[in-house]
Design an enzyme around this catalytic site. Sequence first.
Site, PDB file in Angstrom:
ATOM      1  N   GLN B 125       0.840  -1.199   0.000  1.00 43.86           N
ATOM      2  CA  GLN B 125       0.000   0.000   0.000  1.00 43.86           C
ATOM      3  C   GLN B 125       0.872   1.246   0.000  1.00 43.86           C
ATOM      4  OE1 GLN B 125      -3.479  -0.020   2.599  1.00 43.86           O
ATOM      5  NE2 GLN B 125      -2.766  -1.965   3.425  1.00 43.86           N
ATOM      6  N   SER B 128      -0.125   6.720   3.070  1.00 41.04           N
ATOM      7  CA  SER B 128       0.358   7.763   3.975  1.00 41.04           C
ATOM      8  C   SER B 128       1.559   8.487   3.407  1.00 41.04           C
ATOM      9  CB  SER B 128       0.754   7.150   5.321  1.00 41.04           C
ATOM     10  OG  SER B 128      -0.344   6.536   5.921  1.00 41.04           O
ATOM     11  N   SER B 160       3.533  -1.098   3.965  1.00 40.05           N
ATOM     12  CA  SER B 160       3.762  -2.482   4.413  1.00 40.05           C
ATOM     13  C   SER B 160       4.063  -3.396   3.233  1.00 40.05           C
ATOM     14  CB  SER B 160       2.529  -3.010   5.151  1.00 40.05           C
ATOM     15  OG  SER B 160       2.296  -2.235   6.294  1.00 40.05           O
ATOM     16  N   GLU B 243     -10.836  -2.675   4.614  1.00 43.58           N
ATOM     17  CA  GLU B 243      -9.732  -2.904   5.537  1.00 43.58           C
ATOM     18  C   GLU B 243     -10.186  -2.817   6.985  1.00 43.58           C
ATOM     19  OE1 GLU B 243      -5.182  -1.362   6.335  1.00 43.58           O
ATOM     20  OE2 GLU B 243      -6.503  -0.134   5.130  1.00 43.58           O
ATOM     21  N   ASN B 368      -7.445   4.764  15.737  1.00 46.95           N
ATOM     22  CA  ASN B 368      -8.728   4.603  16.422  1.00 46.95           C
ATOM     23  C   ASN B 368      -9.324   5.949  16.835  1.00 46.95           C
ATOM     24  OD1 ASN B 368      -8.212   1.967  15.961  1.00 46.95           O
ATOM     25  ND2 ASN B 368      -8.513   1.280  18.074  1.00 46.95           N
ATOM     26  N   GLU B 369      -8.479   6.970  16.963  1.00 40.35           N
ATOM     27  CA  GLU B 369      -9.018   8.311  17.249  1.00 40.35           C
ATOM     28  C   GLU B 369      -9.854   8.789  16.057  1.00 40.35           C
ATOM     29  OE1 GLU B 369      -5.826   7.405  17.882  1.00 40.35           O
ATOM     30  OE2 GLU B 369      -6.113   7.334  20.046  1.00 40.35           O
TER      31      GLU B 369
END
Lengths: 328, 385
Positions: B125, B128, B160, B243, B368-369
């Site tokens: 991927q 980012s 990754s 995902e 998770n934020e």
Amino acid sequence: MNLIYTSDQQELIDAADSFFAGEHTVEYMRNLLESDASDDTQTLWNNFAELGLLGLVAPEENSGLAQDFSVMAGIAEMAGNVALTEPLIEIAGISVPVLAQMGATDELNAVISGDLKVLPVCGLSGMVSHADTADMFLIGEGGKARLLDKSDVTLTPLKSIDPLRKLYKVSHAGDGLEAIDQRGAILNASFLCGLSKRMVTLSVDYAKDREQFGKQIGSFQAIKHQLANVHTQIEFTRPIVQLAATQNGRCVHQAKVSSIDTAMLAAETAIQVHGGMGYTFEVSLHMFMKRAWALCGEWGDRNHHINILETMILADDAELGPGTTFSY
Amino acid sequence: MDAVFSDSQNQFRQEVRDWLSANVPGERLPSLDTQKGFDLHRAWEKKLHAGNWGMVTWPEEFGGRGCSLTDWLIFEEEYYRADAPLRVSQNGIFLLGPTIMEYGTDEQKERFLKPMAAGDEIWAQAWSEPGAGSDMAAIRSKAVRDGDEYVISGQKIWSSRAVFADWCFGLFRTDPESSRHHGLSKILVPLDSPGLTVRPIAQLDGDPGFAELFFDEVRVPVSNLLGPENGGWGVAMATAGFERGLLLRSPARFQAAAARLVKLYKQNANRLSSGIKEQVLQAWGDTERFTAATYALVAQVDSGASISSEASANKIFWSEMDRTMHRTAMTIMGMHAELEEGDGAIENGRWLDGYMFSLAGPIYAGTNEIQRNILAERVLGLPRQ
């Protein structure tokens, strides 16, 4: 394998939801707090009978709708969403199927038509809300279900923190019966999910309304994340409760434990989001919060269900791991 | 509502079980973040594909079996029950593959899906950037149209598998005048392209599990554009949905870990403090909750519903459950927890590896934020900041 309601089942649940939301409002509850309002209560009960809710899981030959127990669990969640005061879920979801199993046809028919109230008694606590309105009690004794007339028992009033629970200790509670206690635990777990959901809704509404620092407090991440946590816990409690209502087994105990943890988290989060207003008798939150506290301990408290789970999960021959969820 | 597997589902389970018991390697493979481990994992993908087990939910024409999502959950249960190797092709088969099926042209489906399913092309991927992490709309890497080609310049990070993989997919700014989530496009790029430098980044365990990618006027044909030009955000959200949600983390891997945790607890019970027991029960119970919820979600999807923001709750739940479960294992192991191998090491440091990996769960695929913001704003309806 199809772990969702069919469209027919969902329609029944949605219909109950709209009925509860329209009739069992916060105003209705406030009225109960301030007056006897027994006429209103009777009207509501007659409506339950007319809508078929009392005979939802009863056999067709008794004019029941012969629905699966899982539908009753779905309706229990909707009842929790309004903190239903009347013992509809206990009678329609526990007494009715047990009466049908017992072959107590006369009593069953009378319950379904709304003319007789048979309240189930949890063998673990012997505590029953609205026991003073019951005509008969259903207990488990020596491995069998047994009906007691109200004249056979003595009721001792108890004082619950929940002002809408008219709580009594029933003098003869028996020693319990799986057919009663399992249903009680599952429906209680589902009701708790509904209460949790409502406490989130109330908090969201408040957080959108209340402004501080010139902004709606709901725009702050400190508020958002707390409510997202509760939402997540509810979304991962409801399915195991529905599974419990579909297949019984060890997931019943997990469902009860998770619904307790979720409801306590929902209540603590809700009062925090409401701030000082949440600590008042005036704001509606307390009625839902107190019901949650009260119901967490009913039909086997957390200790009871965790202890059973421990026995099941730590047993030498326990089947654990992938592929074991739907068999045990 | 019913919770009973059909005869054909039970038969399918048996078929999977039989094939895996005859084919899963006897020893656990080395980490797929090493060259040797990567090669062995790729060989395993080829073996799966040869048995027609690579991705059972894909249509038969692309190397699948056209199975329902419920069948896929059954497959996964048997896969983790057999302790089969991790899926080195997961970026492709779980994330990009479904996106190509939804957005790709017929030529793209033909070109990319088969080698992906066969393990011939492993995908990384490239989302980012140093300045665009949680705030993915801040992407600056650009792809400038030049005739039949895009010329890509910029930098990607946390990619990754990129060190050993063959291709990457990512978001690039194709409209230089655009800002935020407008003007981005999803483009597929060979990792051996001239001008593309892959700099390995060592992860917590020391292995190069991800990489930084430097694009210096890298040229790819415009046919590598997936979905509409300047409409990449929507395409990317579809991938992110897969995902966070369903495909990447089926319940079985966590259930297998929970069963191992119960075993670990029992082996050490006589020296543990009393509170640990309830943590173990909690870990097991949470995996059961996740399982029930996943089967319910799959039933909804199979009945035609689509999952979007709800997937955020899924990602929060499994990632935090996994971290808590592994922390409990670390607590149980106590003084042995730090040992990676050799005398006193438990399961050759598997819990330690798992604990490190579990710390990444709440960070990758949208922290998770961010997931909590999504839930609060899009599901609960709280006001945006």
